[in-house]
Design a protein around this motif. Structure first.
Motif, PDB file in Angstrom:
ATOM      1  N   THR A   1      38.183  -3.496  44.800  1.00 25.12           N
ATOM      2  CA  THR A   1      38.012  -3.312  43.356  1.00 25.12           C
ATOM      3  C   THR A   1      36.662  -2.688  43.031  1.00 25.12           C
ATOM      4  O   THR A   1      36.572  -1.732  42.239  1.00 25.12           O
ATOM      5  CB  THR A   1      38.146  -4.676  42.648  1.00 25.12           C
ATOM      6  OG1 THR A   1      39.516  -5.066  42.653  1.00 25.12           O
ATOM      7  CG2 THR A   1      37.654  -4.612  41.222  1.00 25.12           C
TER       8      THR A   1
ATOM      9  N   MET B   1      46.745  -2.371  44.056  1.00 26.37           N
ATOM     10  CA  MET B   1      45.493  -2.678  43.364  1.00 26.37           C
ATOM     11  C   MET B   1      44.900  -1.449  42.683  1.00 26.37           C
ATOM     12  O   MET B   1      43.874  -1.550  42.023  1.00 26.37           O
ATOM     13  CB  MET B   1      44.487  -3.295  44.342  1.00 26.37           C
ATOM     14  CG  MET B   1      44.808  -4.751  44.687  1.00 26.37           C
ATOM     15  SD  MET B   1      43.508  -5.566  45.625  1.00 26.37           S
ATOM     16  CE  MET B   1      43.923  -5.069  47.273  1.00 26.37           C
TER      17      MET B   1
ATOM     18  N   VAL C   1      47.866  -9.550  40.609  1.00 28.78           N
ATOM     19  CA  VAL C   1      48.164  -8.207  40.096  1.00 28.78           C
ATOM     20  C   VAL C   1      49.586  -8.158  39.547  1.00 28.78           C
ATOM     21  O   VAL C   1      49.834  -7.580  38.476  1.00 28.78           O
ATOM     22  CB  VAL C   1      47.958  -7.154  41.203  1.00 28.78           C
ATOM     23  CG1 VAL C   1      48.512  -5.798  40.762  1.00 28.78           C
ATOM     24  CG2 VAL C   1      46.476  -7.021  41.546  1.00 28.78           C
TER      25      VAL C   1
ATOM     26  N   ALA D   1      46.998  -4.726  37.470  1.00 30.83           N
ATOM     27  CA  ALA D   1      45.824  -4.335  38.255  1.00 30.83           C
ATOM     28  C   ALA D   1      44.572  -4.242  37.393  1.00 30.83           C
ATOM     29  O   ALA D   1      43.467  -4.545  37.844  1.00 30.83           O
ATOM     30  CB  ALA D   1      46.092  -3.006  38.962  1.00 30.83           C
TER      31      ALA D   1
END
Length: 896
Positions: free
Chosen positions: A62, A136, A545, A550
């Motif tokens: 991330t 993601m 998610v 996401a």
């Protein structure tokens, strides 16, 4: 312009997969074709192909994705290289467990078939990991994906091994290593996890050969006495001066061993006598080298006692041998006593088996010359840690580095490129496979059966992934993208990976492999505990998610990610990111659904509230960019949240309703144009943190807005992902507009507070009287009266000059702001009697709380012993509660 109808309910599943495919197919994840542009490059820390990604991976991916998207929007030539690691021990363990369930071992299959089975496991888990990365939303360049056992990377590994050998930086020697009896391989020091465990300290006696009694000593591992080759005392210990040079009998054996003097012995600890077992203790190994002691290894690679031990103990496990030795020591009179202790015990970082110090022949890299270069690069400022505190860890480890054991007794991994000739006995190290001995021509040669430590390929990752295979390698990617720019990784592999990559980069390319090193914290539960299966507090990033999207996952992690601190979160935490993504969706939906019949206005005139929002937007862009450039993710996320939710939605969008509801067609066109432009720029501002929802809304904007204030760069896909990031423009700063609207906001907030404290319904229109401090304030109030009424829910707003005599309106509550005094008429809006009773109850409740706080703060023991931050927290609570009771008392007085 046409109205656009977004779905009423924010549903990320309806567009996230579609948008990811669009980004990938459009080439948005690839570096732009502009060699003159500045490069920004990250190589992903390659996940092991042994399972699925956990929350730590989710955080790491991330944060990389956020910073990559930001630099792409800055117009830089961005590359994010994905890949996976073959993870020697971990992957072999997975396969061996599967075989064990079928009643087989790797030896039943043979090396070739076993490696084939392992490739199948790799393929299965690689597919899972790739899908997780995609889910993601990670914008990696899939065309450049690498694996540490790729042909190109394998050639790089072999060349580095041979080069180190040629430079006398790699050698083979019989040394004491950390041995995992379960994995059947040596481990480097950094692959051993030390944990406190319950144990025993055994006090024993060794008889003197000269018959003058015995010496007493203590050990936690009595079975290793079978491998003792000396007893040591401190050379300056007068108690044992006459003993040095003499011999003692080794219990349970027919051997005599010498008493030696060595400064390693702590004469203040225990009896000041220690047993020396060079083959099974790292400190004893060093003592043994200094005194040229024999090295007697009493263990097999599987962890059983071997033929060097007396016959009755052969074939026993370490635990069984310990029990047997202690029993025999007691029976023979060598045992004095035992005590329960807690001590640090090393475990294998993969299978958690207790590590045995073990003497064996292994390959080692001489690390000190490499470490000196890595330290010098850091001291020259060529690498920078975020946060800086990790530099001390880096420095300490490199200054105290030991040689690296790189051979592993495994079948899965890079085979060591060394051949042994059975005829002439010579060793050959080669970049290419050998079929005959280069020294004598014999074909009777055999390759070293061991493989290299997984980290031996990983330390080459930043340049091997770009095509480096030898110091002579030249590829377009190496020229364009090496050195890379940043590394984002967890602190637990600073030793394993980060420092070694720096050493390898400097040794083989002459350059540090990256400049910025951002070290993430750990993700813990709300109680600060590490997430684990045993505690049942783990969170699956993909489940989060799937449930929240996401964007919600990404934004929440960024919002909570304070530099240098661990993240405390649970599933509920993700709802914050979900609410924010939903807010963005609803704002976009409201604006787009009200475009029907509106016309785009070129160069619209800006009202004060428009100048205010552009000023706020510019300063938000500046603050967020500065935060991203110094890897302060939480500061960036919090500033983005504050701007969009508060400034844009709560104030600006609400303020534009005056024009959109009651304005002329020309005013509606003007207001819609500015509102769309601010929305478009806000979406660009938020994109790195909320890529999917911003891209989906941006794609619905009228084409005019995309080519206005935020022009897409030439050759752009027209997608938000490649649109320019908002830049701070000093010309848009408007302190006067900010001050004027700040004046209005203060009044509105105070009215809203009174409404809330008096529990007056939101749709109830209030009557408010405001006295201005001067003519300027008076004019400002009158100019903004419609806005104040709209935002504060005021039906009747009376504005007076603040000069001259004045009588407080009956049944009102008053308050004072910067440049005004205001009164909200409560009579008629609420039941005054019931309200005063409520305030009285609140004061009584607060009074009890104040008494408890005063008692706590008056307790000297609490103030002295409690954490300072807790004491300060209690003081702040007391101050706030006192202010609240004072305010409520004033309300009762006002309403009297």
């Amino acid at each position: 312009m046409k109205a656009v109808e977004l779905e009423k309910v924010y549903d990320p599943k309806s567009f996230e997969d579609r948008l990811y495919a669009l980004w990938k197919e459009s080439g948005s994840f690839k570096p732009k074709d502009d060699p003159a542009a500045k490069s920004y490059v990250i190589v992903i820390p390659p996940p092991n192909v042994t399972g699925v990604l956990h929350l730590g991976h989710g955080l790491n991916i991330t944060l990389q994705d956020i910073i990559i998207r930001f630099h792409r929007m800055l117009g830089e030539r961005v590359l994010w290289v994905p890949g996976t690691d073959h993870a020697g021990i971990a992957t072999q363990n997975v396969v061996e467990k599967k075989l064990k369930a079928r009643g087989l071992s790797r030896h039943d299959l043979g090396r070739e078939k076993f490696v084939e089975e392992t490739w199948k496991v790799k393929a299965e888990h690689h597919g899972i990991i790739s899908r997780q990365i995609i889910r993601m939303g990670a914008g990696v360049d899939w065309d450049r994906e690498r694996f540490t056992l790729d042909e190109g990377l394998s050639r790089a590994v072999r060349d580095v091994f041979v080069t180190l050998y040629e430079r006398d930086l790699l050698y083979k020697g019989n040394y004491l290593v950390n041995w995992c009896t379960s994995c059947g391989t040596a481990l480097s020091d950094d692959e051993v996890d030390h944990e406190d465990a319950a144990g025993k300290m055994y006090r024993l006696r060794y008889p003197r050969v000269d018959g003058k009694g015995s010496v007493e000593l203590a050990t936690t591992r009595p079975e290793t006495l079978l491998g003792d080759t000396a007893v040591a005392v401190h050379p300056e210990d007068p108690r044992y001066a006459d003993l040095v040079g003499k011999d003692v009998f080794l219990p349970l054996t027919d051997r005599k061993i010498p008493v030696i003097a060595d400064s390693y012995v702590d004469r203040e600890f225990g009896t000041g006598v220690v047993k020396i077992t060079p083959a099974h203790d790292p400190n004893d190994w060093e003592v043994g080298k200094r005194h040229d002691l024999p090295v007697i290894n009493i263990l097999t690679p599987e962890g059983f006692l071997n033929d060097a031990a007396p016959e009755k103990y052969r074939g026993l496990s370490v635990k069984a041998a310990r029990d047997a030795v202690v029993a025999d020591l007691k029976e023979a009179g060598y045992f004095i006593k035992e005590e329960d202790i807690t001590h640090s015990v090393g475990h294998c970082y993969r299978c958690h088996t207790v590590i045995e110090p073990y003497s064996s022949e292994q390959w080692f890299v001489r690390m000190k010359p490499l470490a000196e270069k890595a330290l010098a690069a850091w001291r020259r400022g060529e690498i920078v840690f975020f946060p800086r505190k990790w530099e001390h860890t880096y420095e300490h480890w490199l200054e105290n580095i030991r040689d690296w054991c790189v051979s592993r007794q495994l079948w899965w991994g890079h085979r060591i490129p060394v051949w042994y000739c059975k005829d002439c006995g010579r060793t050959s190290v080669s970049r290419t496979d050998l079929e005959d001995c280069p020294h004598c021509g014999s074909k009777n040669i055999e390759q070293d059966p061991d493989v290299l430590d997984t980290w031996f390929s990983s330390w080459l990752w930043p340049f091997s992934t770009l095509g480096w295979e030898s110091p002579d390698s030249k590829t377009a990617d190496l020229d364009s993208f090496y050195p890379t720019t940043a590394l984002v990784t967890a602190y637990d592999i600073i030793f394993f990976w980060v420092a070694r990559m720096i050493m390898a980069g400097l040794e083989f390319t002459g350059k540090a492999p990256f400049r910025d090193i951002y070290i993430t914290g750990l993700v813990r539960d709300k109680q600060g505990r590490k997430m684990s299966k045993s505690l049942g507090n783990g969170l699956d990033p993909l489940e989060l998610v799937d449930e929240f999207g996401a964007d919600a996952f990404k934004f929440t992690l960024a919002f909570l990610c304070a530099q240098g601190q661990d993240i405390l979160m649970d599933k509920e935490s993700i709802k914050m990111g979900s609410r924010f993504a939903n807010k963005v969706w609803n704002a976009g939906r409201y604006i787009l659904m009200n475009l029907e019949g509106r016309n785009w206005v070129k160069d619209p005139v800006l009202l004060p509230v428009d100048r205010w929002i552009y000023s706020r937007l510019g300063n938000a862009a500046k603050a967020i960019a500065e935060a991203f450039l110094s890897y302060r993710y939480n500061d960036a996320a919090q500033k983005a949240y504050e701007f969009f939710w508060n400034d844009f939605c709560d104030w600006y969008v609400e303020a534009t309703k005056l024009s959109l509801k009651d304005g002329s067609d020309a005013e509606k066109d003007r207001a819609s144009t500015v509102l769309l432009d601010v929305l478009a720029e806000s979406l660009r501002l938020l994109h790195p943190l909320l890529p999917f929802v911003t891209e989906e809304i941006y794609g619905k904007l009228p084409p005019e807005v995309k080519t206005a204030g935020g022009k897409a760069p030439a050759g752009s896909s027209g997608l938000l992902i490649t649109a320019p990031y908002p830049r701070y423009r000093p010309g848009r700063d408007d302190p006067r507009a900010e001050a004027d609207l700040g004046f209005v906001q203060e009044l509105v907030r105070m009215v809203r507070t009174i409404r809330s404290e008096c529990t007056i319904a939101p749709d109830k229109k209030l009557r408010v009287l405001v006295r201005a401090a001067g003519g300027e304030e008076n004019a400002l109030l009158r100019e903004n009266a419609p806005l104040i009424k709209l935002l504060a829910g005021v039906g009747e707003l009376e504005i007076r000059d603040g000069q001259g005599g004045f009588t407080r309106p009956a049944g009102s509550i008053g308050f004072v702001g910067g440049g005004f005094e205001a009164f909200v008429y409560i009579a008629g809006a609420a039941d005054l009697g019931a309200l005063k009773q409520k305030f009285s109850r609140d004061i009584e409740r607060d009074g009890q709380f104040i008494a408890s706080l005063k008692a706590k703060l008056g307790n000297e023991n609490f103030v002295k012993n409690a954490p300072p931050e807790l004491v300060e927290e209690q003081r702040i609570k007391l101050e706030e509660t006192l202010k609240r009771t004072e305010k409520l008392s004033s309300y009762i007085k006002d309403l009297a």
